[in-house]
Design an enzyme around this catalytic site. Structure first.
Site, PDB file in Angstrom:
ATOM      1  N   GLY A 165       3.994   1.179  -2.348  1.00  0.00           N
ATOM      2  CA  GLY A 165       4.365   1.069  -3.750  1.00  0.00           C
ATOM      3  C   GLY A 165       5.794   1.449  -4.082  1.00  0.00           C
ATOM      4  O   GLY A 165       6.242   1.224  -5.196  1.00  0.00           O
ATOM      5  N   HIS A 166       6.536   2.017  -3.121  1.00  0.00           N
ATOM      6  CA  HIS A 166       7.925   2.403  -3.370  1.00  0.00           C
ATOM      7  C   HIS A 166       8.870   1.636  -2.442  1.00  0.00           C
ATOM      8  O   HIS A 166       9.874   2.172  -1.999  1.00  0.00           O
ATOM      9  CB  HIS A 166       8.116   3.906  -3.164  1.00  0.00           C
ATOM     10  N   ASP A 167       8.539   0.395  -2.164  1.00  0.00           N
ATOM     11  CA  ASP A 167       9.327  -0.413  -1.239  1.00  0.00           C
ATOM     12  C   ASP A 167      10.678  -0.737  -1.872  1.00  0.00           C
ATOM     13  O   ASP A 167      10.782  -1.561  -2.783  1.00  0.00           O
ATOM     14  CB  ASP A 167       8.565  -1.695  -0.915  1.00  0.00           C
ATOM     15  N   TYR A 181       7.375  12.026   5.479  1.00  0.00           N
ATOM     16  CA  TYR A 181       7.969  13.352   5.587  1.00  0.00           C
ATOM     17  C   TYR A 181       8.024  14.013   4.216  1.00  0.00           C
ATOM     18  O   TYR A 181       8.015  13.353   3.174  1.00  0.00           O
ATOM     19  CB  TYR A 181       9.370  13.281   6.209  1.00  0.00           C
ATOM     20  N   SER A 235       0.815  -1.211   0.000  1.00  0.00           N
ATOM     21  CA  SER A 235       0.000   0.000   0.000  1.00  0.00           C
ATOM     22  C   SER A 235       0.851   1.264   0.000  1.00  0.00           C
ATOM     23  O   SER A 235       0.345   2.350   0.259  1.00  0.00           O
ATOM     24  CB  SER A 235      -0.930   0.021   1.220  1.00  0.00           C
ATOM     25  N   TYR A 276      12.857   4.452   4.072  1.00  0.00           N
ATOM     26  CA  TYR A 276      13.933   4.228   3.104  1.00  0.00           C
ATOM     27  C   TYR A 276      14.458   2.813   3.346  1.00  0.00           C
ATOM     28  O   TYR A 276      15.524   2.596   3.896  1.00  0.00           O
ATOM     29  CB  TYR A 276      15.054   5.253   3.271  1.00  0.00           C
ATOM     30  N   ILE A 315      -3.788  -1.331   7.331  1.00  0.00           N
ATOM     31  CA  ILE A 315      -4.374   0.003   7.320  1.00  0.00           C
ATOM     32  C   ILE A 315      -5.322   0.096   6.125  1.00  0.00           C
ATOM     33  O   ILE A 315      -4.907  -0.104   4.980  1.00  0.00           O
ATOM     34  CB  ILE A 315      -3.298   1.103   7.202  1.00  0.00           C
ATOM     35  N   GLY A 362       1.268   2.878   3.103  1.00  0.00           N
ATOM     36  CA  GLY A 362       2.619   2.604   3.576  1.00  0.00           C
ATOM     37  C   GLY A 362       3.393   3.855   3.914  1.00  0.00           C
ATOM     38  O   GLY A 362       4.139   3.887   4.899  1.00  0.00           O
ATOM     39  N   HIS A 363       3.214   4.905   3.115  1.00  0.00           N
ATOM     40  CA  HIS A 363       3.966   6.144   3.323  1.00  0.00           C
ATOM     41  C   HIS A 363       3.672   6.746   4.691  1.00  0.00           C
ATOM     42  O   HIS A 363       4.585   7.080   5.450  1.00  0.00           O
ATOM     43  CB  HIS A 363       3.608   7.131   2.217  1.00  0.00           C
TER      44      HIS A 363
END
Length: 521
Positions: free
Chosen positions: A106-108, A183, A104, A464, A234, A176-177
């Site tokens: 998408g930038h893992d 930030y 959720s 990150y 979530i 996820g963010h």
């Protein structure tokens, strides 16, 4: 027989003749899905036999390191199209001892939201994209699959004087963010995303939907910066919007290290965390045509006429001029930060169904508490030039970030930090030799930076993703010893409280992955 039952029956026949293709439990899992009154339609279930399986899997895979034949693949992908789909997937996976990976964000960077070392299914949250903005209360309910671009777009459709503190990548999923902190360039004014979240909906390990009141303050604390995937799924966040002026100012001033970039970068460390909290200046050193160019990228919550004299008074080394600056509505500034040309319609913020272009990369992070000396900066530029494929982002702290207690949320990196570094090594060559070479570049550069960053522990940022700071093996391990290695780097003193929350809400460790919070056993 219903449509889903027919689908499950035919799929079971396929799986029964496909040697080595499925865990014994996947058949029961799929049958379990069919038993919930057709809760999940066949079109929401993708298995390796489905023609769209690979494209659905790769739709949110940005790192080419995890698009190889040898990369572990899920037994099935459940594309959640309702809250009920989430509940059913959790219930059926748990009853059949199958791990789920929740996608959720998408930038893992390390693929932990769609890869596992044990049999697993992916619960893909991206179809849940509702954004309900209420300007009267300055709040919004945002489903976990909605991207930042969608959120920014929907806010702008209702108001040009409201915003939300969050990241600069429009394709990032809010589920996820936000759960890792969230930030962005408003953090010096308003803190992180998690500092502006007032409610949430979560599906727990029993498949029950909870909000802030029913989950309790401990769990609500944990999912705001502790990583939601350790505690539940979530489904949605309720966020508090923040005020911004009708016009903000942005700029991008570039300096070469052959000229005065080193002096300017050094001075930036001294002044950036102390600047007016309406001003955020990110530093991006990058190698361009064999030399390091340092970009000073800024956003100011106000007009050019107020910005330029403010900067020139305390940071004259930057040499900011009126001609460097552009005024625009806040929503347009989100395009600027994504390197989208000025004047592009804001509809570009909305997601597409295209598979992202992927490259090989490795990312790491660090926190800097004392200015890096000029001599060391020159050594950094030299090493960047030598490797030729490294760029960095330096994100300033100060302002609101210093006022929030480290224990207020699981995210502990508050007062005492000058800036956060992201390191990014990228390459295009295929093959093991190239992978090993560039991964070694990343590792050696990180080691070189050791004297200039935080220590005991060497702090890192959860979102990150970096598997090299520690991991549990196998991913469903409950080893506190292994988890404390990365847990103290992510969360410092807050790790112990996260373990207590985990022990309370998920003692059987159903929600687990390589860097999750384990229960105390």
């Amino acid at each position: 027989m219903g449509l889903l039952s027919l689908f499950i029956t035919s799929l079971t026949i396929v799986l029964s003749v496909s040697e080595g293709n499925a865990s014994p439990n996947i058949k029961q899992f799929l049958v379990c899905l069919s038993n919930y009154s057709n809760a999940i339609i066949p079109q929401a279930i993708y298995t390796p036999e489905n023609a769209s399986y690979t494209s659905i899997l790769n739709l949110h895979v940005h790192n080419k390191r995890y698009k190889t034949q040898s990369t572990p693949k899920p037994l099935a992908i459940i594309v959640a199209k309702s809250e009920n789909h989430v509940q059913t997937t959790v219930t059926c996976a748990r009853s059949n001892n199958i791990q789920i990976r929740i996608r959720s964000g998408g930038h893992d960077y390390e693929g932990l939201s769609y890869i596992s070392d044990v049999p697993y299914v992916i619960l893909d949250m991206f179809p849940l994209q509702s954004v309900d903005v209420d300007i009267k209360s300055a709040t919004a309910w945002v489903q976990a699959g909605a991207t930042l671009g969608q959120l920014y777009y929907q806010i702008a459709k209702k108001s040009n004087v409201h915003a939300f503190p969050s990241g600069v990548c429009p394709s990032l999923g809010t589920g996820g963010h936000f759960s890792g902190g969230g930030y962005g360039n408003l953090m010096r004014k308003y803190g992180l995303s998690i500092d502006n979240i007032i409610d949430a909906k979560l599906v727990n390990a029993n498949g029950v939907v909870q909000d802030r009141k029913s989950m309790g303050e401990d769990l609500f604390w944990a999912i705001r910066g502790g990583g939601g995937a350790s505690f539940g799924v979530i489904v949605a966040w309720r966020i508090q919007l923040v005020p911004v002026p009708p016009q903000v100012t942005v700029f991008n001033v570039k300096k070469s290290v052959k000229e005065d970039a080193t002096d300017v970068a050094y001075k930036w460390q001294l002044v950036a965390p102390k600047l007016d909290r309406d001003l955020f200046i990110r530093v991006e050193p990058d190698v361009v045509n064999g030399t390091v160019i340092v970009s000073f990228i800024g956003q100011f919550l106000g007009p050019i006429a107020r910005l330029v004299p403010l900067v020139n008074k305390v940071f004259p080394e930057l040499g900011l001029k009126h001609s460097d600056c552009i005024e625009m509505p806040w929503v347009n500034s989100t395009l600027f930060w994504s390197n989208i040309p000025n004047g592009t319609p804001i509809e570009v913020l909305l997601p597409t169904s295209q598979e992202p272009s992927a490259e090989y990369f490795k990312s790491r992070s660090d926190y800097v508490k004392n200015p890096i000396p000029k001599t060391a900066l020159k050594d950094i530029w030299d090493l960047m030039t030598k490797y030729n494929n490294i760029w960095m982002q330096w994100n300033p702290y100060g302002g609101r970030m210093e006022e929030i207690l480290p224990s207020a949320t699981p995210f502990p990196h508050r007062k005492g930090n000058l800036f956060l570094i992201q390191y990014f090594v990228f390459w295009t060559e295929d093959g093991v030799e190239a992978n090993d070479r560039y991964m070694n570049y990343s590792r050696s550069f990180y080691e070189f930076m050791t004297p200039f960053v935080s220590r005991s522990p060497r702090e890192v940022f959860l979102n990150y993703r970096d598997i090299d700071v520690g991991a549990k093996h196998p991913s469903n391990s409950t080893s506190l010893k292994e988890a404390s290695i990365y847990g103290t780097k992510f969360f410092k003193e807050n790790f112990d409280r996260l373990v207590r929350v985990k022990t309370s809400v998920d003692p059987s460790n159903f929600f687990t992955y390589e860097q999750s919070i384990p229960p105390r056993t």
